[in-house]
Scaffold this active site. Sequence first.
Site: not given
Length: 284
Positions: A53, A97, A120
């Site tokens: 990322k 994460q 997200d």
Amino acid sequence: MAEIIDGKLVSAEVRKSILSSVTEFKEENGFVPGLAVILVGDNPASAVYVRNKHKACLEVGMNSYEITFDKNVSEDVLLAKIDELNQDEKVNGILVQLPLPEHISEEKVINRISPDKDVDAFHPVNVGKILIGNYDFLPCTPAGIMELLKFYNVDIKGKECVVIGRSNIVGKPMALLLLGENGTVTVCHSKTKDLKEVTKRADILVVAIGRANFVTKDMVKEGCVVIDVGINRLENGKLCGDVAFDEVSSVADKITPVPGGVGPMTITMLLKNTLTAAKKQIKK
Ligand code: NDP
């Protein structure tokens, strides 16, 4: 033989357009969008995802802030960090994460991220917006799949769409997006009776289970478009999807490989969401 849906190719195309939008954004606003990624603990797979990322952000000219915590960090310390990032103007998107260590509530953590920075799209506010079809961000994996279908001119309207898997991250939002494009959608899961009878009807089959080579040729209709979300590691160390690629590609019209199909699109959609977040925050 089925046409291969090339996620690397589509991802490269989308990233090119994100790079030029970031350049334009910088010219107009004097700064570039920034993504903060929090990693807790030392899960090797998570560390690889976070590194990828970070690299992807730099590739499209965005800032990337990596925040790492020891696996024993307290929930309070993590939540306080999220509060700080919510207030930080340099940070337009925040991602934690997953999975988190057991002593930390994922729900609490997700709910603490400002919905405006929730790139997200896991926060209940964003999930609700997706449900009513008026959203700012889409979860990255289903959004990436929609881009793939669009790129390969797969018409969804009126088609029988079957999604196997009902997770909040992939299966459920995937079903909503296909419904939003006027597909006739069926969602299957581990309690579905006679799965094959359902999957055989599919014009578009999305498989997100997490079981190597689960979907076989006899479960798929001739001419079906097959999207394989699964990432499984075999004993020999090789990666494979949830679909038995070699045999299913002999009956499918189009199919995504693993690796190189859905995977590359997921991070690309995260970049797109970060840019969207930055644009939205400017307007406020
Ligand atoms: P989850 O484990 O959260 O969900 C799996 C789903 O599959 C559940 O709904 C489960 O049903 C269903 N399922 C399990 N076994 C069967 C079965 N025998 N028949 C029918 N349904 C079944 O997984 P995720 O959605 O998070 O991920 C799915 C896969 O996709 C994984 O391999 C993951 O690694 C991969 N993935 C890939 C991404 C990418 O970028 N390419 C991103 C995210 C995930 P039930 O609800 O009844 O338990």
